[in-house]
Design an enzyme around this catalytic site. Structure first.
Site, mmCIF file in Angstrom:
data_model
loop_
_atom_site.group_PDB
_atom_site.id
_atom_site.type_symbol
_atom_site.label_atom_id
_atom_site.label_comp_id
_atom_site.label_asym_id
_atom_site.label_seq_id
_atom_site.Cartn_x
_atom_site.Cartn_y
_atom_site.Cartn_z
ATOM 1 C CD GLN A 1 1.212 -6.549 -2.431
ATOM 2 O OE1 GLN A 1 1.732 -5.828 -1.573
ATOM 3 N NE2 GLN A 1 1.764 -7.686 -2.846
ATOM 4 C CG HIS B 1 -0.495 -2.332 1.587
ATOM 5 N ND1 HIS B 1 0.003 -3.611 1.724
ATOM 6 C CD2 HIS B 1 0.149 -1.791 0.527
ATOM 7 C CE1 HIS B 1 0.924 -3.823 0.794
ATOM 8 N NE2 HIS B 1 1.025 -2.730 0.053
ATOM 9 N NE ARG C 1 0.819 -12.000 -0.487
ATOM 10 C CZ ARG C 1 1.103 -11.973 0.805
ATOM 11 N NH1 ARG C 1 0.187 -12.338 1.696
ATOM 12 N NH2 ARG C 1 2.287 -11.598 1.229
#
Length: 277
Positions: free
Chosen positions: A21, A23, A185
């Site tokens: 993942q 952000h 993800r």
């Protein structure tokens, strides 16, 4: 406090590998949140990528031996010498049959090997057993070869800024982050994977991972220095510490016990200290 707590603090224990993942940055989080709101996508929809308008820098400090993937390698990978962004985009947008054709011979060649947790091959096999299903290979396995494999000893930490691709593989640690639930993800998951949005957010830069170690700031206190403005993680060992006026604090006991005014706290317990108290 007035409004939201600026950070989230967790004790994370990965018994099995967690998803690949990244952000978003603050600007991309604001844009993505507004765009999905305008499209009428419910906040709790499974296919939603942005659940708030905030970024999510985070720091993970190991409490046990901790294994993770963090950031792209600077050395060559087994998938060719194309520019990193071109290579990763190609691997993530392949058809399912192409993914299977690429990964099947790699995984099968590892079957009879003997590997330890310091070896990528160990994690390829473990993640394949956990996430590949219905005769197909999870494309997140590519990332195990593309990213830096990190082993943190207790007390060591890593910082993850916007766009840093990562995965927590095994171990327990203190995780502290800005107050956001925005996760994009890239595999090793049964949750939603938005590949176009992932590719728009990942930072394609190959480099070694910097391991963070705490700096002593007092007789009994150490701090982990990170550039995030929303949080700072500190470690207290013995002695007396005045909390000062830093903002809202969470005190969590990992070993032994301590006294906070009249409150006795022991291992596994936490206290919240409001601003100025």
């Amino acid at each position: 406090i007035s409004g939201e707590l600026p950070y989230l603090m967790k004790i994370l224990s990965a018994a099995k590998p967690l998803s690949i993942q990244t952000h978003p940055s603050e600007s991309r989080a604001r844009e993505g949140f507004a765009r999905e709101n305008a499209a009428g996508i419910p906040i709790d929809a499974r296919h939603r990528s942005y659940r708030d308008p905030h970024h999510k820098p985070e720091l993970l400090c190991a409490l046990t031996d901790f294994y993770a993937l963090r950031g792209f390698r600077s050395d060559p990978t087994p998938f060719g010498d194309e520019p990193l962004k071109t290579l990763y985009a190609k691997l993530m947008t392949m058809s399912r049959d192409e993914v299977d054709a690429e990964l099947a011979p790699i995984v099968e060649s590892l079957r009879d090997g003997h590997y330890g947790k310091e070896d990528r091959e160990y994690w390829v096999l473990r993640c394949h057993e956990e996430y590949s299903e219905k005769g197909h290979y999870d494309r997140g396995l590519f990332s195990i070869y593309l990213l830096n494999l990190i082993h943190l000893e207790p007390g060591e930490a890593i910082y993850l800024d916007a766009g840093t691709l990562h995965a927590y593989l095994e171990g327990s640690g203190v995780e502290i982050m800005a107050n956001s639930n925005n996760v994009l993800r890239g595999g090793l998951t049964k949750k939603h994977v938005d590949i176009p949005e992932l590719l728009n957010n990942v930072v394609f830069r190959g480099e070694a991972t910097q391991i963070l170690r705490a700096s002593k700031i007092g007789p009994s206190e150490w701090a982990y220095r990170a550039p995030a403005k929303e949080f700072e993680l500190r470690r207290i060992e013995g002695g007396h510490v005045d909390t000062g006026d830093h903002g809202p604090e969470i005190l969590f006991v990992t070993e032994g016990e301590g006294t906070v005014e009249e409150h006795l706290v022991s291992r596994g317990q936490a206290l919240f200290v409001p601003v100025g108290e």
